[in-house]
Design a protein around this motif. Structure first.
Motif, PDB file in Angstrom:
ATOM      1  N   ALA A 167       0.829  -1.202   0.000  1.00 13.04           N
ATOM      2  CA  ALA A 167       0.000   0.000   0.000  1.00 13.04           C
ATOM      3  C   ALA A 167       0.867   1.258   0.000  1.00 13.04           C
ATOM      4  CB  ALA A 167      -0.933  -0.009   1.213  1.00 13.04           C
ATOM      5  N   LEU A 168       1.884   1.279   0.851  1.00 11.47           N
ATOM      6  CA  LEU A 168       2.765   2.444   0.904  1.00 11.47           C
ATOM      7  C   LEU A 168       3.514   2.627  -0.411  1.00 11.47           C
ATOM      8  CD1 LEU A 168       4.224   2.061   4.521  1.00 11.47           C
ATOM      9  CD2 LEU A 168       2.380   3.569   3.740  1.00 11.47           C
ATOM     10  N   ASP A 169       3.869   1.517  -1.053  1.00 12.60           N
ATOM     11  CA  ASP A 169       4.533   1.591  -2.354  1.00 12.60           C
ATOM     12  C   ASP A 169       3.596   2.193  -3.395  1.00 12.60           C
ATOM     13  OD1 ASP A 169       6.692   1.196  -4.093  1.00 12.60           O
ATOM     14  OD2 ASP A 169       5.905  -0.736  -4.763  1.00 12.60           O
ATOM     15  N   LEU A 170       2.311   1.813  -3.332  1.00 10.87           N
ATOM     16  CA  LEU A 170       1.329   2.367  -4.263  1.00 10.87           C
ATOM     17  C   LEU A 170       1.099   3.851  -4.004  1.00 10.87           C
ATOM     18  CD1 LEU A 170      -1.236  -0.569  -4.255  1.00 10.87           C
ATOM     19  CD2 LEU A 170       0.102   0.191  -6.215  1.00 10.87           C
ATOM     20  N   PHE A 171       1.240   4.278  -2.753  1.00 11.02           N
ATOM     21  CA  PHE A 171       1.102   5.694  -2.425  1.00 11.02           C
ATOM     22  C   PHE A 171       2.318   6.501  -2.873  1.00 11.02           C
ATOM     23  CE2 PHE A 171      -1.701   4.360   1.354  1.00 11.02           C
ATOM     24  CZ  PHE A 171      -2.840   4.445   0.576  1.00 11.02           C
ATOM     25  N   GLY A 172       3.378   5.809  -3.275  1.00  8.51           N
ATOM     26  CA  GLY A 172       4.578   6.498  -3.725  1.00  8.51           C
ATOM     27  C   GLY A 172       5.489   6.950  -2.606  1.00  8.51           C
ATOM     28  N   VAL A 173       5.381   6.321  -1.428  1.00 11.62           N
ATOM     29  CA  VAL A 173       6.238   6.689  -0.301  1.00 11.62           C
ATOM     30  C   VAL A 173       7.684   6.321  -0.631  1.00 11.62           C
ATOM     31  CG1 VAL A 173       6.724   6.296   2.142  1.00 11.62           C
ATOM     32  CG2 VAL A 173       4.354   6.376   1.327  1.00 11.62           C
ATOM     33  N   LYS A 174       8.572   7.284  -0.502  1.00 13.45           N
ATOM     34  CA  LYS A 174       9.965   7.066  -0.867  1.00 13.45           C
ATOM     35  C   LYS A 174      10.625   6.060   0.067  1.00 13.45           C
ATOM     36  CE  LYS A 174      10.711  11.646  -2.902  1.00 13.45           C
ATOM     37  NZ  LYS A 174      11.517  12.897  -2.859  1.00 13.45           N
ATOM     38  N   GLY A 175      11.446   5.216  -0.518  1.00 15.28           N
ATOM     39  CA  GLY A 175      12.203   4.245   0.255  1.00 15.28           C
ATOM     40  C   GLY A 175      11.486   2.938   0.501  1.00 15.28           C
ATOM     41  N   VAL A 176      10.155   2.925   0.368  1.00 13.50           N
ATOM     42  CA  VAL A 176       9.404   1.706   0.645  1.00 13.50           C
ATOM     43  C   VAL A 176       9.654   0.657  -0.430  1.00 13.50           C
ATOM     44  CG1 VAL A 176       7.084   0.727   0.908  1.00 13.50           C
ATOM     45  CG2 VAL A 176       7.643   2.923   1.947  1.00 13.50           C
ATOM     46  N   GLY A 177       9.853   1.119  -1.672  1.00 12.14           N
ATOM     47  CA  GLY A 177      10.065   0.184  -2.770  1.00 12.14           C
ATOM     48  C   GLY A 177      11.217  -0.770  -2.522  1.00 12.14           C
ATOM     49  N   ARG A 178      12.205  -0.320  -1.735  1.00 11.51           N
ATOM     50  CA  ARG A 178      13.337  -1.191  -1.436  1.00 11.51           C
ATOM     51  C   ARG A 178      12.946  -2.345  -0.527  1.00 11.51           C
ATOM     52  NH1 ARG A 178      17.798   3.500   0.074  1.00 11.51           N
ATOM     53  NH2 ARG A 178      17.741   4.602  -1.949  1.00 11.51           N
ATOM     54  N   LEU A 179      11.867  -2.158   0.236  1.00 14.13           N
ATOM     55  CA  LEU A 179      11.435  -3.188   1.178  1.00 14.13           C
ATOM     56  C   LEU A 179      10.452  -4.173   0.564  1.00 14.13           C
ATOM     57  CD1 LEU A 179      10.852  -0.916   4.307  1.00 14.13           C
ATOM     58  CD2 LEU A 179      12.903  -2.221   3.712  1.00 14.13           C
ATOM     59  N   VAL A 180       9.847  -3.802  -0.573  1.00 20.53           N
ATOM     60  CA  VAL A 180       8.892  -4.692  -1.227  1.00 20.53           C
ATOM     61  C   VAL A 180       9.646  -5.863  -1.841  1.00 20.53           C
ATOM     62  CG1 VAL A 180       7.193  -4.896  -3.082  1.00 20.53           C
ATOM     63  CG2 VAL A 180       7.289  -2.823  -1.695  1.00 20.53           C
ATOM     64  N   PRO A 181       9.221  -7.099  -1.567  1.00 21.58           N
ATOM     65  CA  PRO A 181       9.940  -8.266  -2.092  1.00 21.58           C
ATOM     66  C   PRO A 181      10.049  -8.238  -3.607  1.00 21.58           C
ATOM     67  CG  PRO A 181       8.318  -8.922  -0.461  1.00 21.58           C
ATOM     68  CD  PRO A 181       8.065  -7.472  -0.744  1.00 21.58           C
ATOM     69  N   ARG A 182      11.249  -8.409  -4.092  1.00 19.32           N
ATOM     70  CA  ARG A 182      11.504  -8.485  -5.526  1.00 19.32           C
ATOM     71  C   ARG A 182      12.558  -9.551  -5.763  1.00 19.32           C
ATOM     72  NH1 ARG A 182      10.674  -2.862  -4.921  1.00 19.32           N
ATOM     73  NH2 ARG A 182       9.072  -2.059  -6.328  1.00 19.32           N
ATOM     74  N   PRO A 183      12.539 -10.200  -6.913  1.00 25.42           N
ATOM     75  CA  PRO A 183      13.543 -11.217  -7.203  1.00 25.42           C
ATOM     76  C   PRO A 183      14.907 -10.581  -7.443  1.00 25.42           C
ATOM     77  CG  PRO A 183      12.219 -10.789  -9.138  1.00 25.42           C
ATOM     78  CD  PRO A 183      11.580 -10.010  -8.020  1.00 25.42           C
ATOM     79  N   PRO A 184      15.980 -11.358  -7.357  1.00 28.35           N
ATOM     80  CA  PRO A 184      17.308 -10.821  -7.656  1.00 28.35           C
ATOM     81  C   PRO A 184      17.361 -10.232  -9.057  1.00 28.35           C
ATOM     82  CG  PRO A 184      17.464 -13.003  -6.662  1.00 28.35           C
ATOM     83  CD  PRO A 184      16.017 -12.769  -6.953  1.00 28.35           C
ATOM     84  N   ALA A 185      18.198  -9.212  -9.233  1.00 30.73           N
ATOM     85  CA  ALA A 185      18.273  -8.527 -10.524  1.00 30.73           C
ATOM     86  C   ALA A 185      18.642  -9.478 -11.654  1.00 30.73           C
ATOM     87  CB  ALA A 185      19.291  -7.389 -10.434  1.00 30.73           C
ATOM     88  N   SER A 186      19.577 -10.403 -11.384  1.00 29.10           N
ATOM     89  CA  SER A 186      20.001 -11.330 -12.435  1.00 29.10           C
ATOM     90  C   SER A 186      18.856 -12.237 -12.858  1.00 29.10           C
ATOM     91  CB  SER A 186      21.181 -12.173 -11.944  1.00 29.10           C
ATOM     92  OG  SER A 186      20.818 -12.884 -10.767  1.00 29.10           O
ATOM     93  N   PHE A 187      18.054 -12.687 -11.857  1.00 28.79           N
ATOM     94  CA  PHE A 187      16.914 -13.538 -12.170  1.00 28.79           C
ATOM     95  C   PHE A 187      15.861 -12.750 -12.938  1.00 28.79           C
ATOM     96  CE2 PHE A 187      12.860 -15.620 -10.809  1.00 28.79           C
ATOM     97  CZ  PHE A 187      13.070 -16.815 -11.471  1.00 28.79           C
ATOM     98  N   GLY A 188      15.680 -11.489 -12.548  1.00 29.89           N
ATOM     99  CA  GLY A 188      14.715 -10.652 -13.248  1.00 29.89           C
ATOM    100  C   GLY A 188      15.105 -10.433 -14.700  1.00 29.89           C
ATOM    101  N   ARG A 189      16.424 -10.200 -14.947  1.00 33.67           N
ATOM    102  CA  ARG A 189      16.869 -10.006 -16.331  1.00 33.67           C
ATOM    103  C   ARG A 189      16.639 -11.263 -17.158  1.00 33.67           C
ATOM    104  NH1 ARG A 189      21.100  -7.165 -13.671  1.00 33.67           N
ATOM    105  NH2 ARG A 189      22.407  -9.030 -13.708  1.00 33.67           N
ATOM    106  N   LEU A 190      16.886 -12.427 -16.539  1.00 37.44           N
ATOM    107  CA  LEU A 190      16.671 -13.685 -17.248  1.00 37.44           C
ATOM    108  C   LEU A 190      15.207 -13.855 -17.621  1.00 37.44           C
ATOM    109  CD1 LEU A 190      17.710 -16.440 -18.225  1.00 37.44           C
ATOM    110  CD2 LEU A 190      17.308 -17.321 -15.911  1.00 37.44           C
ATOM    111  N   MET A 191      14.316 -13.539 -16.682  1.00 38.06           N
ATOM    112  CA  MET A 191      12.892 -13.682 -16.956  1.00 38.06           C
ATOM    113  C   MET A 191      12.433 -12.685 -18.013  1.00 38.06           C
ATOM    114  SD  MET A 191      11.737 -16.184 -15.221  1.00 38.06           S
ATOM    115  CE  MET A 191       9.990 -15.878 -15.389  1.00 38.06           C
ATOM    116  N   ARG A 192      12.968 -11.461 -17.987  1.00 34.24           N
ATOM    117  CA  ARG A 192      12.537 -10.460 -18.956  1.00 34.24           C
ATOM    118  C   ARG A 192      12.931 -10.841 -20.379  1.00 34.24           C
ATOM    119  NH1 ARG A 192      13.633  -6.817 -14.702  1.00 34.24           N
ATOM    120  NH2 ARG A 192      15.778  -6.489 -15.356  1.00 34.24           N
ATOM    121  N   ARG A 193      14.054 -11.543 -20.513  1.00 34.38           N
ATOM    122  CA  ARG A 193      14.446 -11.961 -21.858  1.00 34.38           C
ATOM    123  C   ARG A 193      13.423 -12.910 -22.462  1.00 34.38           C
ATOM    124  NH1 ARG A 193      19.621 -13.141 -19.362  1.00 34.38           N
ATOM    125  NH2 ARG A 193      20.980 -11.326 -19.492  1.00 34.38           N
TER     126      ARG A 193
END
Length: 376
Positions: A113-139
């Protein structure tokens, strides 16, 4: 023993007719947060797209993250069914462990919810996959929105709704990996139409209005988060938000509370506060019997019983359904699926003075037994 096909059909029909609404209430916030997350700013080194073209993530079908969420959910629940079919009840977490998981889910929704509100810094706490895994999936998928919804969908197995627990019990009693997988997979497939519609609406509306509904979605997710955490606190037996209603006396030397005069089960002429059996009684052997009638609700919700007496709690199923069937006593680690019509007995032992709370697995239906010394 039912065949795997029969169990698949049973799970699917239960999910379609009852599980969708029940699970959407507790997992819908996770779905909304997953499919409508604010995107992180693109790195400055990324090649610019032509002025008249949209990024691939914007042109991708809005069903992509919804489908990823459902696939992740289907995979985790099917694997759970396999394990439950093999190992049985040893894999069932205690009521308080489930309550802690619900609290964690609520906190995760707050972050969404805070991420949707655009609260700064919260995006870092939202679970996301590792960057390398994300790049692999995007390909392979050409979208940056499929990975996290899939992971969150996979994690919904840790936050079961009330009807899910009934399906887990069926998987436990199935006695085989294939049968356990069939019942859990069927259940998720049955709930999928409602989740797909909700996810599509969340995703489509945010794209159509260029994200202007992000704040509104954030409010919805935040409300669901608060509701989830409040339910978790009740499911763990730590607090109760129920306001006791007007009390009435049961026949015999015991007082039973929580049945109001406007309750459809209240019948002052019956001498038993409107339920089929005396709520608190002593049998010929001197054992105290506390009878809780279970429909879609618990009646009564508050008991006063005698401490220092061997006590048995009888769950009297009377066309029971919904979350109320998944009965728990967090303090004792008790988990029972109430019979739709029939009695289930739970030995409470000899209780000391104090309050013993009970609830459904989702913390939506609650009550308590107040044991008192020298009760006359």
């Amino acid at each position: 023993m039912p065949s795997s096909v029969a169990l698949l059909i049973t799970g699917a029909s239960t999910g379609l007719l009852a599980g969708g609404a029940s699970c959407a209430a507790i997992q819908g916030g996770l779905l909304a947060g997953a499919v409508t997350r604010r995107r992180a700013p693109a790195p400055t080194s990324v090649r610019k797209t032509p002025r008249n073209s949209l990024p691939a993530s914007e042109t991708a079908t809005p069903l992509a993250p919804v489908g990823a969420f459902l696939v992740g959910k289907l995979l985790s629940h099917t694997l759970l069914g396999v394990l439950l079919g093999i190992f049985g009840s040893a894999l069932q977490p205690s009521p308080r462990v489930q309550a802690v998981l619900m609290l964690a889910a609520g906190l995760l929704m707050v972050l969404f919810a805070l991420d949707l509100f655009g609260v700064k810094g919260v995006g870092r706490l939202v679970p996301r996959p590792p960057a390398s895994f994300g790049r692999l999936m995007r390909r392979s998928t050409k979208t940056d929105s499929a990975v996290t919804p899939a992971l969150i969908g996979f994690a919904t197995v840790l936050v079961p709704c009330g009807v899910t627990l009934s399906m887990e019990l069926l998987a436990i009693t199935s006695g085989s990996a294939v049968a356990g997988a069939a019942v859990m997979a069927g259940f998720v497939l049955g709930t999928s139409p409602l989740f797909a519609v909700l996810g599509y609406l969340f995703r489509r509306s945010s794209q159509a209005l260029s994200g202007r509904l992000a704040a509104l979605t954030g409010v919805v997710v935040l409300v669901v988060a608060v509701w989830t955490m409040a339910s978790a606190l009740q499911a763990g037996g730590w607090v109760s938000f129920r306001t006791p209603g007007k009390t009435t006396a049961a026949s015999g030397p015991f007082i039973v509370e929580g049945v109001e005069e406007n309750d459809p089960l209240y019948d002052p002429g019956a001498g038993q506060t409107g339920v089929d059996l005396a709520p608190v009684s002593i049998d010929a052997s001197g054992k105290q019997i506390v009878t809780l009638t279970v429909t879609d609700f618990y009646v009564p919700t508050q008991f006063t019983a005698r401490a220092g007496v061997p006590t048995t709690l009888v769950l009297h199923g009377k066309d029971s359904g919904g979350c109320a069937r998944a009965f728990t006593i967090p303090e004792l680690g008790v988990q029972e699926i109430v019979k739709r019509d029939g009695d289930t007995e739970i030995d409470l032992g000899t209780r000391k003075p104090g309050t013993l709370r009970f609830s459904c697995a989702m913390g939506m239906q609650t009550g308590a037994i107040d044991f008192k010394k020298d009760l006359q």
